[in-house]
Motif scaffolding. Structure first.
Motif, PDB file in Angstrom:
ATOM      1  N   TYR A   1       4.814  13.202  -4.414  1.00 25.21           N
ATOM      2  CA  TYR A   1       5.492  13.327  -3.137  1.00 25.21           C
ATOM      3  C   TYR A   1       5.161  11.917  -2.553  1.00 25.21           C
ATOM      4  N   ASN A   2       6.832  10.691  -1.664  1.00 24.39           N
ATOM      5  CA  ASN A   2       6.414   9.897  -1.169  1.00 24.39           C
ATOM      6  C   ASN A   2       7.090   9.601  -0.608  1.00 24.39           C
ATOM      7  N   SER A   3       6.435   8.939   0.776  1.00 27.39           N
ATOM      8  CA  SER A   3       7.398   8.689   1.767  1.00 27.39           C
ATOM      9  C   SER A   3       6.851   7.574   2.812  1.00 27.39           C
ATOM     10  N   ALA A   4       8.871   6.903   3.158  1.00 21.40           N
ATOM     11  CA  ALA A   4       7.891   5.061   3.897  1.00 21.40           C
ATOM     12  C   ALA A   4       9.307   5.681   5.198  1.00 21.40           C
ATOM     13  N   MET A   5       8.504   5.357   6.856  1.00 20.94           N
ATOM     14  CA  MET A   5       9.135   4.243   7.916  1.00 20.94           C
ATOM     15  C   MET A   5       9.099   3.722   8.649  1.00 20.94           C
ATOM     16  N   VAL A   6      10.135   3.588   9.000  1.00 21.54           N
ATOM     17  CA  VAL A   6      10.009   2.209   9.480  1.00 21.54           C
ATOM     18  C   VAL A   6      10.588   2.739  11.350  1.00 21.54           C
TER      19      VAL A   6
END
Length: 402
Positions: free
Chosen positions: A394-399
């Motif tokens: 799983y990969n998650s990126a938040m700005v």
């Protein structure tokens, strides 16, 4: 439509409020110690990020305690803090105008272990009726909803360390669809013998006995991570609705998010983290040069650290953006890790400071990242990127931005 964060609630190994946790982070106070809740002397790893001297009865009613595992108690208290910080009185909202979207990876280990022991030693008539739900990953979301009369959309997302950010992103979808407010985030706690064995089974837990040398993300000496307990819940609102109700503060905007999944091992295809970063930037309508700091996932294992460093350098260029790992002081909190890093990101926006990464001494030159070490870095932080990866791909990126 803009979605904004108006309240923060934290239960972390080195601070049991957002401000206490932030102060500990800036003072480099660690919450990693030897396990205390059971005799761990026979286990190869004995260090964990722990909430010491935590007494749930100081915060929750005697009616709730028999129904809940420790992890749900942490969730309830963090959610209470976030609502109070946001100045939200749930009674002033319509039931269906409030949502709870959470994440939890391990469930209520201590509660279930205790009840299973009763089953084996005394028979089924001694097992608590609350075992039917207290063990479940969704118990935190359910109990928060019941406590505050929140009948809007309720969900729980399970994606190990990536799940907390994914839950917050899903809360943004809910708000964009017309629900004014969401309580969102994640917590973890699984420190009984059964839960501890589940941690060790990953083969990724550090066996180094020194708390200052056990978890060294991006260090040449990295050899595993230290698990942590706790996490954070945040209040996410539609910006106009928050202003109309007179929200005391807005910490920042959830500007962009993306999730990806790694290809199967041996496929020859690259990991999905760099793609998640690019998609999150595109969602926020930003370029790599617009990001002022990256709060890294920081697996603490050479191959994981190298893969993340390559993704960061690929997107931002060699040493193109400051990188921070505040979780070096508390361990990896699974579903609680992303939300806790998000709190750090929002407070970095507020206070114009990038926290230093504790204990790390020797970052390999070929990682090509600008890891903030030693002293905190004062900088006009306008936009931050938070990364999380879950075991299994799983990969998650938040700005977030001011």
């Amino acid at each position: 439509m803009k979605t904004v964060f108006t309240g923060l609630g934290v239960m972390a190994p080195n601070g049991t409020s957002a401000e206490a946790y932030w102060a500990a982070t800036l003072e480099q106070r660690s919450g990693i110690t030897e396990l205390e809740r059971f005799d761990a002397s026979g286990y190869p790893a004995r260090l964990a990020g722990q909430l010491r001297d935590f007494k749930a009865e100081q915060f929750l009613s005697s009616r709730l305690l028999p129904q809940t595992d420790r992890v749900t108690r942490l969730a309830l208290i963090a959610a209470d803090q976030a609502l109070q910080d946001a100045g939200v009185d749930p009674k002033s909202f319509d039931d269906f105008d409030m949502s709870v979207i959470g994440s939890n990876a391990t469930g209520g280990f201590e509660f279930t272990h205790r009840e299973i022991q009763k089953l084996w030693t005394h028979g089924p008539e001694r097992v608590s009726v609350y075992e039917s739900f207290a063990w479940f990953n969704a118990a935190n979301t359910g109990q928060i909803s019941i406590r505050h009369g929140m009948r809007g959309p309720g969900s729980v997302l399970v994606a190990e360390q990536a799940g907390g950010l994914d839950a917050i992103a899903h809360a943004r979808r809910v708000v964009r669809r017309g629900v004014p407010l969401s309580v969102t985030g994640g917590v973890e706690s699984s420190y009984d013998p059964w839960g501890w064995v589940s941690h060790l089974a990953t083969g990724r837990i550090s066996t180094v006995p020194d708390p200052q040398r056990a978890y060294l993300p991006f260090d040449a000496a990295a050899g595993g991570y230290v698990p942590g307990e706790g996490g954070a819940y945040l209040i996410l609102e539609d910006e106009q609705a928050a202003k109309q109700r007179g929200a005391a503060r807005i910490y920042g905007e959830l500007a962009g998010h993306a999730s990806t999944f790694d290809p199967r091992p041996g496929s020859g295809r690259p990991p999905g983290l760099a793609r998640a970063i690019r998609l999150a930037l595109a969602d926020a309508r930003l370029e790599p040069g617009d990001i002022d700091v990256v709060f890294a996932d920081a697996g603490g294992i050479p191959e994981l650290d190298r893969a993340e460093a390559e993704a960061i350098a690929d997107v931002f260029g060699p040493r193109g953006v400051p990188v921070s790992v505040p979780k070096a002081l508390v361990g990896r909190l699974y579903a609680g890790g992303g939300p806790l890093d998000l709190v750090c990101a929002l407070l970095s926006l507020r206070d114009a400071v990038i926290p230093a990464t504790a204990h790390v001494r020797d970052v390999p030159a070929d990682y090509r990242i600008d890891l903030v070490r030693g002293e905190h870095r004062s900088a006009p932080v306008r936009t931050a990127l938070v990364l999380a990866r879950g075991n299994g791909g799983y990969n998650s990126a938040m700005v977030v931005r001011r």
